[in-house]
Design a protein around this motif. Structure first.
Motif, mmCIF file in Angstrom:
data_model
loop_
_atom_site.group_PDB
_atom_site.id
_atom_site.type_symbol
_atom_site.label_atom_id
_atom_site.label_comp_id
_atom_site.label_asym_id
_atom_site.label_seq_id
_atom_site.Cartn_x
_atom_site.Cartn_y
_atom_site.Cartn_z
ATOM 1 N N CYS A 160 -4.112 3.254 10.522
ATOM 2 C CA CYS A 160 -3.648 4.064 9.395
ATOM 3 C C CYS A 160 -3.835 5.548 9.680
ATOM 4 O O CYS A 160 -2.928 6.361 9.457
ATOM 5 C CB CYS A 160 -4.410 3.685 8.123
ATOM 6 S SG CYS A 160 -4.001 2.064 7.424
ATOM 7 N N HIS A 161 -5.008 5.897 10.178
ATOM 8 C CA HIS A 161 -5.318 7.310 10.390
ATOM 9 C C HIS A 161 -4.449 7.906 11.494
ATOM 10 O O HIS A 161 -4.006 9.055 11.390
ATOM 11 C CB HIS A 161 -6.805 7.457 10.705
ATOM 12 C CG HIS A 161 -7.685 7.052 9.574
ATOM 13 N ND1 HIS A 161 -9.056 6.924 9.675
ATOM 14 C CD2 HIS A 161 -7.378 6.711 8.278
ATOM 15 C CE1 HIS A 161 -9.549 6.547 8.509
ATOM 16 N NE2 HIS A 161 -8.562 6.396 7.658
ATOM 17 N N LYS A 162 -4.168 7.132 12.537
ATOM 18 C CA LYS A 162 -3.286 7.613 13.597
ATOM 19 C C LYS A 162 -1.858 7.821 13.086
ATOM 20 O O LYS A 162 -1.119 8.648 13.622
ATOM 21 C CB LYS A 162 -3.287 6.622 14.762
ATOM 22 C CG LYS A 162 -4.596 6.613 15.550
ATOM 23 C CD LYS A 162 -4.590 5.547 16.627
ATOM 24 C CE LYS A 162 -5.920 5.505 17.354
ATOM 25 N NZ LYS A 162 -5.973 4.412 18.368
ATOM 26 N N ILE A 202 -9.582 -2.136 -5.014
ATOM 27 C CA ILE A 202 -9.809 -1.984 -3.582
ATOM 28 C C ILE A 202 -8.507 -2.262 -2.851
ATOM 29 O O ILE A 202 -7.988 -3.377 -2.864
ATOM 30 C CB ILE A 202 -10.940 -2.906 -3.092
ATOM 31 C CG1 ILE A 202 -12.251 -2.479 -3.738
ATOM 32 C CG2 ILE A 202 -11.040 -2.866 -1.581
ATOM 33 C CD1 ILE A 202 -13.467 -3.239 -3.253
ATOM 34 N N ILE A 203 -7.992 -1.207 -2.233
ATOM 35 C CA ILE A 203 -6.776 -1.256 -1.421
ATOM 36 C C ILE A 203 -7.210 -1.024 0.010
ATOM 37 O O ILE A 203 -8.100 -0.211 0.292
ATOM 38 C CB ILE A 203 -5.792 -0.171 -1.907
ATOM 39 C CG1 ILE A 203 -5.386 -0.459 -3.367
ATOM 40 C CG2 ILE A 203 -4.561 -0.109 -1.008
ATOM 41 C CD1 ILE A 203 -4.893 0.746 -4.111
ATOM 42 N N PHE A 204 -6.607 -1.730 0.965
ATOM 43 C CA PHE A 204 -7.130 -1.722 2.333
ATOM 44 C C PHE A 204 -6.428 -0.730 3.239
ATOM 45 O O PHE A 204 -6.998 -0.318 4.258
ATOM 46 C CB PHE A 204 -7.070 -3.137 2.905
ATOM 47 C CG PHE A 204 -7.962 -4.093 2.155
ATOM 48 C CD1 PHE A 204 -9.315 -4.162 2.417
ATOM 49 C CD2 PHE A 204 -7.443 -4.902 1.157
ATOM 50 C CE1 PHE A 204 -10.148 -5.005 1.705
ATOM 51 C CE2 PHE A 204 -8.259 -5.762 0.439
ATOM 52 C CZ PHE A 204 -9.610 -5.820 0.720
ATOM 53 N N HIS A 205 -5.211 -0.316 2.932
ATOM 54 C CA HIS A 205 -4.574 0.753 3.698
ATOM 55 C C HIS A 205 -4.938 2.091 3.057
ATOM 56 O O HIS A 205 -5.095 2.187 1.840
ATOM 57 C CB HIS A 205 -3.053 0.585 3.757
ATOM 58 C CG HIS A 205 -2.419 0.320 2.436
ATOM 59 N ND1 HIS A 205 -2.311 -0.950 1.876
ATOM 60 C CD2 HIS A 205 -1.836 1.166 1.532
ATOM 61 C CE1 HIS A 205 -1.699 -0.875 0.722
ATOM 62 N NE2 HIS A 205 -1.403 0.394 0.476
ATOM 63 N N ASP A 206 -5.078 3.126 3.872
ATOM 64 C CA ASP A 206 -5.313 4.469 3.358
ATOM 65 C C ASP A 206 -3.980 5.163 3.094
ATOM 66 O O ASP A 206 -2.915 4.672 3.467
ATOM 67 C CB ASP A 206 -6.183 5.271 4.337
ATOM 68 C CG ASP A 206 -7.671 5.008 4.123
ATOM 69 O OD1 ASP A 206 -8.024 4.321 3.148
ATOM 70 O OD2 ASP A 206 -8.485 5.488 4.943
ATOM 71 N N ALA A 207 -4.063 6.320 2.432
ATOM 72 C CA ALA A 207 -2.866 6.997 1.934
ATOM 73 C C ALA A 207 -2.471 8.177 2.818
ATOM 74 O O ALA A 207 -3.320 8.849 3.407
ATOM 75 C CB ALA A 207 -3.094 7.485 0.509
ATOM 76 N N ALA A 208 -1.163 8.431 2.870
ATOM 77 C CA ALA A 208 -0.649 9.599 3.586
ATOM 78 C C ALA A 208 -0.943 10.863 2.793
ATOM 79 O O ALA A 208 -1.156 10.819 1.587
ATOM 80 C CB ALA A 208 0.846 9.447 3.800
#
Length: 206
Positions: free
Chosen positions: A86-88, A200-206
Motif C-alpha cells: 500500500c505504502h509503495k 478496522i480497514i486493512f488497506h491504507d488510504a491515498a
C-alpha cells in the motif's frame, strides 16, 4: 472480540486529538448524520493488535475470492507485507477509525475504498451496549444483485462483538461460474443515546 472494559477504554479515546489524524462530520458530505475520526500512526495498542491478529485469518479468504473471480495477484500472509505494498503505491494514511452517533444520527450505505489497492474484507466492533447506552442504530448490509432487487440484512451486535463483511463486492456462484455482487453497509437511525463503533480497514488510504 473485546471486553466491556476494553470497549469503554477505546471509546474514551474519542475526545483526544493526539490519537486521531482527521475528523469527518457526515452531514457536511451527505454521508448521513454523525461523525467519525481516523486514527493516526502509531495506532492504539488494542487497535493495532486486532488489525495484526485478524488479517492473517482473512488473507486466505481474500485470495480465494480472487481465484473465484479470476483476479490477478495474491494478498501476502502478513499485514506488514500488505501495508508495504500500500505504502509503495502511495496509500500511506491509516484507515482504522472510530465512529460516534447520537440520537437521530445514521450512516448512509457506502463502501470504504480509499485507493487502487483494496483489501476485500473489513470489520466493525460495537463499543457501546445496545439497550443500555443506545437504541436503534443497527448495522445494515445490503447486497445489490444483478438484474434483481437489492437484498438487505440487519446484523445484530452486542457490546464487544464484531461483524466481518465485504468492502465492495463478494463472489457468488452462478450458472456460468462466479460473478461479483456489490455490497454496501451502513447504520440505521439511532433512536436514543450514544453509540461508538471501531472500524478496522486493512488497506491504507491515498
Amino acid at each position: 472480540m473485546l471486553t466491556a472494559e476494553e470497549c469503554r477504554g477505546l471509546a474514551a479515546l474519542y475526545p483526544r486529538e493526539d490519537v486521531f489524524r482527521s475528523r469527518v462530520i457526515m452531514q457536511r458530505h451527505a454521508f448521513g448524520r454523525g461523525e467519525y475520526q481516523y486514527f493516526r500512526y502509531p495506532l492504539p495498542r488494542a487497535v493495532e493488535g486486532l488489525r495484526q491478529a485478524i488479517y492473517p485469518h482473512l488473507a486466505p479468504i481474500a485470495n480465494g475470492w480472487r481465484d473465484r473471480l479470476s483476479e490477478d495477484g495474491r494478498f501476502p500472509s502478513s499485514l506488514g507485507a500488505y501495508l508495504d505494498e500500500c505504502h509503495k503505491a502511495g496509500q500511506q494514511r491509516p484507515t482504522p477509525l472510530m465512529l460516534k452517533y447520537e440520537t437521530g444520527d445514521y450512516n448512509c450505505l457506502h463502501q470504504d475504498l480509499y485507493g487502487d489497492l483494496v483489501f476485500p474484507l473489513q470489520l466493525t466492533v460495537l463499543l457501546s451496549a445496545p439497550g443500555e447506552e443506545f437504541t436503534g442504530g443497527e448495522f445494515l448490509l445490503v447486497e445489490q444483485r444483478p438484474r434483481v432487487q437489492s437484498r438487505g440484512e440487519v446484523v445484530p451486535l452486542r457490546q464487544g462483538e464484531a461483524v466481518i463483511f465485504p468492502v465492495h463486492h463478494r463472489p457468488v456462484q452462478g450458472m456460468r461460474g462466479h460473478y461479483r455482487v456489490t455490497m454496501r453497509h451502513g447504520v440505521s437511525r439511532l433512536r436514543s443515546g450514544q453509540r461508538y463503533t471501531l472500524g478496522i480497514i486493512f488497506h491504507d488510504a491515498a
